[in-house]
Scaffold this motif. Structure first.
Motif, short mmCIF file in Angstrom:
data_model
loop_
_atom_site.label_atom_id
_atom_site.label_comp_id
_atom_site.label_asym_id
_atom_site.label_seq_id
_atom_site.Cartn_x
_atom_site.Cartn_y
_atom_site.Cartn_z
N LEU A 32 -19.36 -2.71 -10.26
CA LEU A 32 -20.46 -2.43 -9.34
C LEU A 32 -19.95 -1.99 -7.97
CD1 LEU A 32 -23.10 -5.22 -10.09
CD2 LEU A 32 -23.08 -2.83 -10.82
N LEU A 33 -18.89 -2.63 -7.51
CA LEU A 33 -18.29 -2.20 -6.24
C LEU A 33 -17.76 -0.77 -6.36
CD1 LEU A 33 -16.46 -5.46 -5.20
CD2 LEU A 33 -18.40 -4.40 -4.03
N SER A 34 -17.14 -0.48 -7.47
CA SER A 34 -16.63 0.87 -7.70
C SER A 34 -17.79 1.87 -7.78
CB SER A 34 -15.80 0.89 -8.98
OG SER A 34 -15.21 2.14 -9.17
N LEU A 35 -18.88 1.48 -8.43
CA LEU A 35 -20.07 2.32 -8.52
C LEU A 35 -20.59 2.66 -7.14
CD1 LEU A 35 -23.16 1.56 -10.78
CD2 LEU A 35 -23.42 2.28 -8.44
N THR A 36 -20.79 1.66 -6.30
CA THR A 36 -21.36 1.91 -4.97
C THR A 36 -20.41 2.70 -4.08
OG1 THR A 36 -20.69 -0.29 -4.19
CG2 THR A 36 -22.93 -0.06 -5.07
N ASN A 37 -19.12 2.44 -4.19
CA ASN A 37 -18.16 3.23 -3.43
C ASN A 37 -18.16 4.68 -3.90
OD1 ASN A 37 -16.97 1.45 -1.49
ND2 ASN A 37 -16.01 0.38 -3.20
N ALA A 38 -18.31 4.90 -5.19
CA ALA A 38 -18.36 6.26 -5.73
C ALA A 38 -19.59 6.99 -5.19
CB ALA A 38 -18.34 6.24 -7.26
N VAL A 39 -20.73 6.31 -5.15
CA VAL A 39 -21.95 6.93 -4.60
C VAL A 39 -21.70 7.33 -3.14
CG1 VAL A 39 -24.35 6.54 -3.90
CG2 VAL A 39 -23.57 5.83 -6.17
N GLY A 40 -21.13 6.41 -2.37
CA GLY A 40 -20.86 6.69 -0.97
C GLY A 40 -19.93 7.87 -0.77
N ALA A 41 -19.05 8.09 -1.72
CA ALA A 41 -18.10 9.20 -1.65
C ALA A 41 -18.65 10.47 -2.31
CB ALA A 41 -16.78 8.80 -2.30
N GLY A 42 -19.88 10.39 -2.85
CA GLY A 42 -20.49 11.55 -3.49
C GLY A 42 -19.96 11.83 -4.89
N ARG A 43 -19.37 10.83 -5.53
CA ARG A 43 -18.81 11.02 -6.87
C ARG A 43 -19.76 10.40 -7.91
NH1 ARG A 43 -14.25 8.87 -4.15
NH2 ARG A 43 -14.29 7.10 -5.56
N MET A 44 -20.83 11.12 -8.21
CA MET A 44 -21.87 10.60 -9.11
C MET A 44 -21.38 10.45 -10.54
SD MET A 44 -24.40 9.71 -7.37
CE MET A 44 -25.31 10.03 -5.90
N ARG A 45 -20.47 11.32 -10.99
CA ARG A 45 -19.95 11.16 -12.36
C ARG A 45 -19.25 9.82 -12.49
NH1 ARG A 45 -18.00 16.80 -12.12
NH2 ARG A 45 -15.98 15.89 -11.65
N GLN A 46 -18.40 9.50 -11.52
CA GLN A 46 -17.70 8.22 -11.57
C GLN A 46 -18.70 7.07 -11.50
OE1 GLN A 46 -14.99 7.37 -8.34
NE2 GLN A 46 -14.64 5.29 -9.08
N ALA A 47 -19.67 7.17 -10.61
CA ALA A 47 -20.67 6.11 -10.47
C ALA A 47 -21.41 5.88 -11.79
CB ALA A 47 -21.65 6.45 -9.36
N LEU A 71 -28.73 0.63 -2.37
CA LEU A 71 -28.39 2.03 -2.13
C LEU A 71 -29.50 2.70 -1.31
CD1 LEU A 71 -26.89 3.10 -5.57
CD2 LEU A 71 -25.67 2.93 -3.39
N ALA A 72 -30.75 2.43 -1.65
CA ALA A 72 -31.86 3.00 -0.88
C ALA A 72 -31.83 2.49 0.56
CB ALA A 72 -33.20 2.67 -1.55
N TRP A 73 -31.55 1.22 0.71
CA TRP A 73 -31.50 0.64 2.06
C TRP A 73 -30.34 1.21 2.87
CZ3 TRP A 73 -34.03 -1.83 5.65
CH2 TRP A 73 -33.32 -2.44 6.68
N ASN A 74 -29.15 1.22 2.30
CA ASN A 74 -27.97 1.62 3.04
C ASN A 74 -27.82 3.14 3.20
OD1 ASN A 74 -26.54 -0.87 3.76
ND2 ASN A 74 -26.55 -1.20 1.56
N GLN A 75 -28.23 3.89 2.20
CA GLN A 75 -28.08 5.35 2.27
C GLN A 75 -29.30 6.01 2.91
OE1 GLN A 75 -25.37 7.07 1.34
NE2 GLN A 75 -24.25 5.33 0.55
N GLY A 76 -30.42 5.31 2.92
CA GLY A 76 -31.66 5.87 3.44
C GLY A 76 -32.51 6.43 2.31
N ILE A 77 -33.81 6.33 2.49
CA ILE A 77 -34.72 6.74 1.42
C ILE A 77 -34.67 8.25 1.18
CG2 ILE A 77 -36.79 6.96 2.87
CD1 ILE A 77 -36.60 5.43 -0.68
N GLY A 78 -34.41 9.02 2.23
CA GLY A 78 -34.31 10.48 2.06
C GLY A 78 -33.14 10.85 1.17
N TYR A 79 -31.99 10.26 1.44
CA TYR A 79 -30.80 10.52 0.62
C TYR A 79 -31.04 10.02 -0.80
CZ TYR A 79 -26.02 10.64 -1.05
OH TYR A 79 -24.90 10.90 -1.79
#
Length: 127
Positions: A32-47, A71-79
């Protein structure tokens, strides 16, 4: 191809990171940590791969609810709406939630996740 020694260092680093018995966090938490870090880095395949592995290794889908809420809270609802919502990552999550709600067995959901979001899927596989 670039440097065999460098390649071996990368392999050893991966092995220590994911397989070393000295790790404290449970494997699913690490995914899960790897998933969220991947999202933050824009690596959706990895996530997406991390989500599938976490679910297959027994993670309760309620934990995924928490992850997507954060993810919605930290990245923002628009993202979230423009980038995460239409992603393969979110499609895999929705598959889990809808199949569970319809009463599918976990083993069936796992099989479907592997089929739809595994290496055959060009949006998920490593290229």
């Amino acid at each position: 191809m670039i440097d065999e020694r460098l390649g071996q260092i990368a392999v050893d680093f991966w092995d220590i990171t994911w397989n070393d018995q000295k790790r404290t966090l449970p494997y699913e938490m690490r995914l899960l940590l790897s998933l969220t870090n991947a999202v933050g880095a824009g690596r959706m395949r990895q996530a997406t791969r991390e989500l599938v592995k976490a679910y297959i290794h027994g993670l309760d889908s309620a934990a995924l609810d928490d992850v997507f809420e954060l993810l919605a809270w930290n990245q923002g609802i628009g993202y979230f709406s423009s980038e995460i919502g239409p992603s393969q990552l979110f499609q895999a999550y929705k598959l889990i939630k809808t199949r569970e709600k319809s009463g599918k067995k976990r083993s069936e959901i796992e099989h479907e996740l592997k089929e739809k979001f595994g290496e055959k899927n060009p949006d998920v596989k490593v290229q």
